[in-house]
Motif scaffolding. Structure first.
Motif, PDB file in Angstrom:
ATOM      1  N   ASP A 101       0.926  -1.342   0.302  1.00 48.84           N
ATOM      2  CA  ASP A 101       0.102   0.255  -0.252  1.00 48.84           C
ATOM      3  C   ASP A 101       1.051   0.725  -0.160  1.00 48.84           C
ATOM      4  O   ASP A 101       1.533   1.659   0.936  1.00 48.84           O
ATOM      5  N   TRP A 156       1.842   4.901   0.010  1.00 47.24           N
ATOM      6  CA  TRP A 156       0.722   6.229  -0.124  1.00 47.24           C
ATOM      7  C   TRP A 156       1.872   7.810   0.154  1.00 47.24           C
ATOM      8  O   TRP A 156       2.733   7.355   0.486  1.00 47.24           O
ATOM      9  N   GLU A 160      -4.778  10.821  -9.937  1.00 50.03           N
ATOM     10  CA  GLU A 160      -5.331   8.974  -9.041  1.00 50.03           C
ATOM     11  C   GLU A 160      -5.963   8.789 -10.509  1.00 50.03           C
ATOM     12  O   GLU A 160      -5.155   7.532 -10.830  1.00 50.03           O
ATOM     13  N   SER A 181      -6.408  -4.599  -7.054  1.00 46.73           N
ATOM     14  CA  SER A 181      -5.972  -3.328  -7.178  1.00 46.73           C
ATOM     15  C   SER A 181      -6.438  -2.104  -7.006  1.00 46.73           C
ATOM     16  O   SER A 181      -7.755  -2.841  -7.170  1.00 46.73           O
ATOM     17  N   ASN A 182      -6.254  -1.812  -6.493  1.00 47.28           N
ATOM     18  CA  ASN A 182      -7.157  -0.753  -5.317  1.00 47.28           C
ATOM     19  C   ASN A 182      -6.723   0.935  -5.705  1.00 47.28           C
ATOM     20  O   ASN A 182      -5.025   1.024  -5.540  1.00 47.28           O
ATOM     21  N   ALA A 183      -7.676   1.842  -6.093  1.00 47.49           N
ATOM     22  CA  ALA A 183      -6.736   3.639  -4.859  1.00 47.49           C
ATOM     23  C   ALA A 183      -7.516   4.140  -4.245  1.00 47.49           C
ATOM     24  O   ALA A 183      -8.981   3.819  -4.522  1.00 47.49           O
ATOM     25  N   THR A 229      -8.180   8.440  -2.879  1.00 44.25           N
ATOM     26  CA  THR A 229      -7.876  10.023  -2.690  1.00 44.25           C
ATOM     27  C   THR A 229      -8.903  10.392  -1.616  1.00 44.25           C
ATOM     28  O   THR A 229     -10.049  10.999  -1.197  1.00 44.25           O
ATOM     29  N   HIS A 287      -3.580   6.979  -1.354  1.00 42.46           N
ATOM     30  CA  HIS A 287      -3.068   5.653  -2.201  1.00 42.46           C
ATOM     31  C   HIS A 287      -3.496   5.133  -3.244  1.00 42.46           C
ATOM     32  O   HIS A 287      -4.839   4.846  -3.199  1.00 42.46           O
ATOM     33  N   PHE A 288      -2.090   3.987  -3.601  1.00 45.87           N
ATOM     34  CA  PHE A 288      -2.596   2.524  -3.759  1.00 45.87           C
ATOM     35  C   PHE A 288      -2.464   1.567  -3.362  1.00 45.87           C
ATOM     36  O   PHE A 288      -0.728   1.302  -2.953  1.00 45.87           O
ATOM     37  N   TYR A 289      -3.031   0.201  -3.984  1.00 50.65           N
ATOM     38  CA  TYR A 289      -2.895  -0.196  -3.001  1.00 50.65           C
ATOM     39  C   TYR A 289      -2.759  -1.419  -4.087  1.00 50.65           C
ATOM     40  O   TYR A 289      -3.960  -2.255  -5.100  1.00 50.65           O
ATOM     41  N   VAL A 311       2.786   4.076  -9.920  1.00 51.75           N
ATOM     42  CA  VAL A 311       2.071   5.558  -9.431  1.00 51.75           C
ATOM     43  C   VAL A 311       3.685   6.576  -9.814  1.00 51.75           C
ATOM     44  O   VAL A 311       3.395   7.952  -9.752  1.00 51.75           O
TER      45      VAL A 311
END
Length: 450
Positions: free
Chosen positions: A62, A64, A84, A110-112, A114, A120-122, A141
């Motif tokens: 993850d 951030w 994003e 995966s997901n993100a 704002t 964050h992107f994880y 990213v």
């Protein structure tokens, strides 16, 4: 507790009870390592936080960054969220859509998201593929293409998202409350931004925003689950380690003018709103004040968590004046928000407002029963345990708090629970949660006169 992102989630807990009817915590599989985190930093200031959960075959990565909508300058409204979107439209070594395909091929997801303060992107992948997923995530990213054609196409997607958001009556009421509370601050505007600002933006502005905010000191990578061997050496040679320590221009957006919370009252009419509602918001301490945040969580549980809570029992169970009544704590870096929301028939709004005021005043006019406080303790503890049941939840909590320099155990805030009793709750929290200290918004369906 929650933070606001573009997809709001209301607090909800399901609890087990013992033979005496007292709720007890879930048997969450939390190890000492998964709550006592390992922290270290790269030379450029990028933070790494790891939570080992050895008995899981999955790893969550993850990433951030302190680059939420609060960092946007005037005229950039919506840029953080738009970026994003653009991150997934290709990078230095990934074509548009290729990241998702490769992560899915690894058996992952995966997901993100704002928020006001951060983005964050994880990814969640089988542990054997974690190092490969890490390389993909960092490339995606940290080296986005942001080319003109994709920029123009994706802007239309974001504009449509704004239109859909505005078409939701519930979201209109929520946004109007934020605007009323914080009229001069980024927290008072939609994370999605403004159509006019988005129409004027260009790829060069977005690249500049990325360079300024996606720097070493602004980033934190959280890793939870089964920790791959040698990941520390991989990270020291990674794209994350190659980020500049900080931008040449100092970013002061998060230290922007004070929140300037406005007390008051407003009544509005919203087309297609199905149910009238009364909403009250109060500003409390920023996220770093963990003791006050814990007190607020206890207080909101006492007032509106479950059938035995004061507001639910009085307004819904006894008087049957409302369809539902809920109280949420939104934790933000510059100042948190407690929001009460009651849904009812329009002709009952006045009665509901009077009864809410009555209940809130009673919380400071006489001592709170120990049984009520113990019940609230239990709800708060359970909520914290339930929020750490999966590797992604652990990485989310660890990454968020480490990004903002709260390097402690994930369960550390529980140490503040004993401080909160009838007297301290009344003096420090419940005295603030009075109608005169907040902003009240009455939302009525269209076609009716105020």
């Amino acid at each position: 507790m929650k933070t606001i992102s573009i997809n709001r989630e209301l607090k909800h807990h399901d609890f087990e009870k013992d033979q005496n009817g007292v709720c007890r915590a879930s048997q969450a599989k939390l190890t000492e390592d998964s709550t006592r985190l390992i922290h270290w930093s790269l030379k450029n200031g990028a933070k790494i936080v790891m939570a080992s959960i050895p008995d899981t075959p999955l790893t969550c990565l993850d990433l951030w960054c302190r680059a939420g909508s609060a960092f946007e300058n005037p005229g950039e409204e919506g840029l953080a969220h738009f970026l994003e979107h653009m991150v997934f439209k290709g990078s230095s070594s990934l074509e548009a859509g290729e990241f998702d395909l490769q992560i899915e091929a690894l058996g992952g997801s995966s997901n993100a998201a704002t928020g006001f303060d951060d983005v964050h992107f994880y990814v969640l992948v089988p542990s054997k593929s974690a190092l490969q997923a890490l390389e993909l995530l960092l490339n995606l990213v940290l080296t986005p293409k942001i080319d003109q054609e994709a920029f123009c196409l994706e802007r239309e997607v974001v504009l449509e998202e704004i239109a859909q958001y505005k078409d939701q009556p519930d979201e209109q009421a929520f946004q109007k409350l934020l605007e009323s509370c914080w009229p001069q601050h980024p927290y008072g505007r939609s994370i999605l931004g403004k159509e006019a600002s988005l129409q004027r933006l260009n790829p060069a502005q977005m690249r500049a925003f990325h360079r300024q905010h996606y720097t070493g000191e602004n980033c934190c990578l959280a890793i939870s689950g089964s920790i791959p061997k040698g990941i520390d050496h991989v990270l020291k040679k990674s794209l994350l380690a190659k980020l500049p320590k900080k931008a040449t221009e100092r970013n002061n957006a998060i230290q922007s003018p004070s929140l300037g919370f406005c007390k008051g009252r407003k009544e509005i009419i919203i087309p297609r709103l199905e149910t009238a509602r009364l909403m009250i918001a109060w500003q409390l301490s920023p996220a770093k004040d963990q003791k006050m945040i814990m007190g607020a969580d206890i207080a909101t549980s006492l007032l509106a968590e479950g059938r035995r809570s004061r507001l639910v029992k009085h307004l819904r169970e006894n008087l049957q004046l409302v369809e539902c009544v809920d109280m949420d704590l939104t934790v933000l870096e510059q100042g948190s928000l407690v929001m009460l929301e009651a849904l009812c028939k329009e002709d009952q709004l006045e009665n509901v407002e009077q009864e809410i005021s009555k209940v809130l005043k009673e919380t400071i006019s006489s001592p709170i029963r120990e049984k009520e406080i113990q019940r609230s303790y239990c709800l708060v503890r359970n909520g914290m345990y339930f929020n750490l049941e999966a590797a992604c939840h652990v990485a989310n909590q660890a990454g968020s708090q480490s990004l903002w320099d709260r390097d402690h155990s994930l369960l550390d805030p529980l140490k503040h629970i004993p401080y909160w009793n009838s007297k301290t709750l009344q003096e420090n929290i419940l005295g603030i949660l009075q109608p005169s200290q907040g902003f009240t918004l009455i939302a009525r369906p269209s076609g009716n006169q105020i």
